[in-house]
Motif scaffolding. Structure first.
Motif, short mmCIF file in Angstrom:
data_model
loop_
_atom_site.label_atom_id
_atom_site.label_comp_id
_atom_site.label_asym_id
_atom_site.label_seq_id
_atom_site.Cartn_x
_atom_site.Cartn_y
_atom_site.Cartn_z
N GLY A 51 0.79 -1.22 0.00
CA GLY A 51 0.00 0.00 0.00
C GLY A 51 0.82 1.27 0.00
N THR A 65 4.68 4.81 -1.92
CA THR A 65 4.16 3.47 -2.11
C THR A 65 5.25 2.46 -1.81
OG1 THR A 65 4.72 3.48 -4.46
CG2 THR A 65 2.51 4.23 -3.86
N GLN A 84 -3.11 1.23 5.74
CA GLN A 84 -3.61 -0.11 5.96
C GLN A 84 -2.61 -0.92 6.77
OE1 GLN A 84 -3.31 0.70 2.19
NE2 GLN A 84 -1.24 0.73 2.98
N LEU A 219 -5.93 1.49 -5.00
CA LEU A 219 -5.56 0.90 -3.71
C LEU A 219 -6.68 1.09 -2.69
CD1 LEU A 219 -1.83 2.03 -3.35
CD2 LEU A 219 -2.69 -0.19 -4.08
N SER A 220 -7.26 2.28 -2.68
CA SER A 220 -8.35 2.56 -1.75
C SER A 220 -9.56 1.69 -2.05
CB SER A 220 -8.72 4.05 -1.84
OG SER A 220 -9.85 4.33 -1.04
N LYS A 223 -9.15 -1.97 -1.05
CA LYS A 223 -9.33 -2.13 0.39
C LYS A 223 -10.82 -2.16 0.75
CE LYS A 223 -8.36 0.07 4.79
NZ LYS A 223 -7.93 1.30 5.47
N PHE A 247 -1.04 -2.02 -12.71
CA PHE A 247 -0.87 -2.29 -11.29
C PHE A 247 0.42 -3.07 -11.04
CE2 PHE A 247 -1.72 -3.92 -7.11
CZ PHE A 247 -2.59 -3.02 -6.52
N LEU A 251 3.52 -1.69 -8.82
CA LEU A 251 3.70 -2.26 -7.48
C LEU A 251 4.35 -3.64 -7.48
CD1 LEU A 251 0.43 -1.25 -5.61
CD2 LEU A 251 2.60 -0.04 -5.76
N PRO A 255 -3.45 -7.05 -8.53
CA PRO A 255 -4.45 -6.52 -7.60
C PRO A 255 -5.02 -7.57 -6.65
CG PRO A 255 -4.83 -5.68 -9.82
CD PRO A 255 -3.77 -6.74 -9.93
N TYR A 258 -2.54 -8.40 -3.97
CA TYR A 258 -2.52 -7.27 -3.04
C TYR A 258 -3.72 -7.35 -2.08
CZ TYR A 258 -3.00 -2.46 -1.36
OH TYR A 258 -3.13 -1.35 -0.57
N ARG A 259 -4.90 -7.66 -2.63
CA ARG A 259 -6.09 -7.77 -1.78
C ARG A 259 -5.93 -8.89 -0.75
NH1 ARG A 259 -11.15 -6.31 -3.41
NH2 ARG A 259 -10.77 -6.82 -5.60
#
Length: 274
Positions: A51, A65, A84, A219-220, A223, A247, A251, A255, A258-259
């Motif tokens: 994040g 980031t 986060q 990112l928001s 989440k 993404f 990063l 995604p 990441y989640r």
């Protein structure tokens, strides 16, 4: 969280010896962790695994980031906000190295070698390198960090009169697909002038800045539980695969991965170290 300190210094720093060349401290933060205005005796490199984090300085806000190290010079007052749950590494830097790093807070790129060296220290939970091999590894890490690319902030700001209304509008709606030539008409300028201002004031193109604003919005929304399909459509990507490619490029992760990391880290206890 208030800093337990004298003259703005964290009390927990007082017992530490001067870095020679580095001291590592490892923490786990819960979502929406806040740190009141404070400072450190030594230069500090902040590393997060997920994040983003925000550093609030007297004159500006710096967003970082996970692909960057966040550099804060010695004794510079700052407050911090963690969005986060995440793993966090604080790296105190000796005076000799600090003198060779920028005099103001900025981002330092994590090259693959820098990341590998930091991962190794973290996996072994090394706090103060004392063994000969660890000392050599720390010295190599310092050399590589000094050679890293530098940026003022992940999403820099500008009060320049032509740029500010554009930046404010995109922050409000990162999906805004208005091309630069249309923005030029709205602010009574030219596309060429605006392109030059973006490079001069922000160090990147209009497209790069808008892409970063979209990533922070993504990112928001991840989440919040939004699907990849919904996010990609909301942010104006032609296909989910185009969004996923962006993404991963930014990063180094997908995604969905990441989640999953967000969900896995969300079960940490409420207490954390300063």
């Amino acid at each position: 969280m208030d800093a337990d300190n004298h003259d703005g210094y964290f009390a927990s720093d007082q017992s530490l010896l001067a870095p020679a060349p580095l001291i590592f401290r490892y923490h786990r933060f819960t979502p929406k962790s806040e740190f009141a205005r404070h400072r450190h005796r030594w230069g500090q490199l902040s590393r997060i695994n997920l994040g983003m984090m925000e550093l609030l300085l007297d004159d500006r806000r710096v967003v970082a980031t996970a692909q960057y190290l966040l550099w804060t010079p010695p004794v510079e007052p700052h407050a911090a906000y963690i969005h986060q749950a995440m793993h966090y590494t604080s790296i105190y830097v000796g005076d000799e190295m600090a003198a060779q790093l920028p005099p103001s807070t900025c981002l330092l790129e994590q090259t693959p070698l820098v990341r590998a060296l930091l991962d190794d220290f973290g996996q072994r939970q090394i706090t103060v390198p004392t063994e000969p091999w660890d000392v050599r590894q720390a010295e190599l890490l310092c050399q590589r960090i000094l050679q890293s690319g530098r940026e003022a902030s992940y999403l820099p700001d500008s009060r320049q009169r032509l740029l500010q209304p554009i930046l404010d509008a995109i922050r409000q709606d990162p999906a805004d697909a208005t091309p630069l030539k249309d923005w030029a008409e709205r602010v009574f300028s030219t596309e060429r002038t605006l392109a030059r201002l973006f490079q001069r004031e922000l160090g990147m193109s209009f497209g790069q800045w808008r892409g970063r604003a979209r990533l922070l919005e993504a990112l928001s929304r991840l989440k919040q539980g939004d699907s990849v399909q919904d996010i990609s459509a909301r942010l104006g990507y032609a296909t989910p695969s185009a969004f996923i490619a962006m993404f991963q490029k930014q990063l180094g992760d997908s995604p969905e991965r990441y989640r999953r990391q967000l969900l896995e880290s969300g079960g940490w206890p409420d207490e954390f170290s300063a």
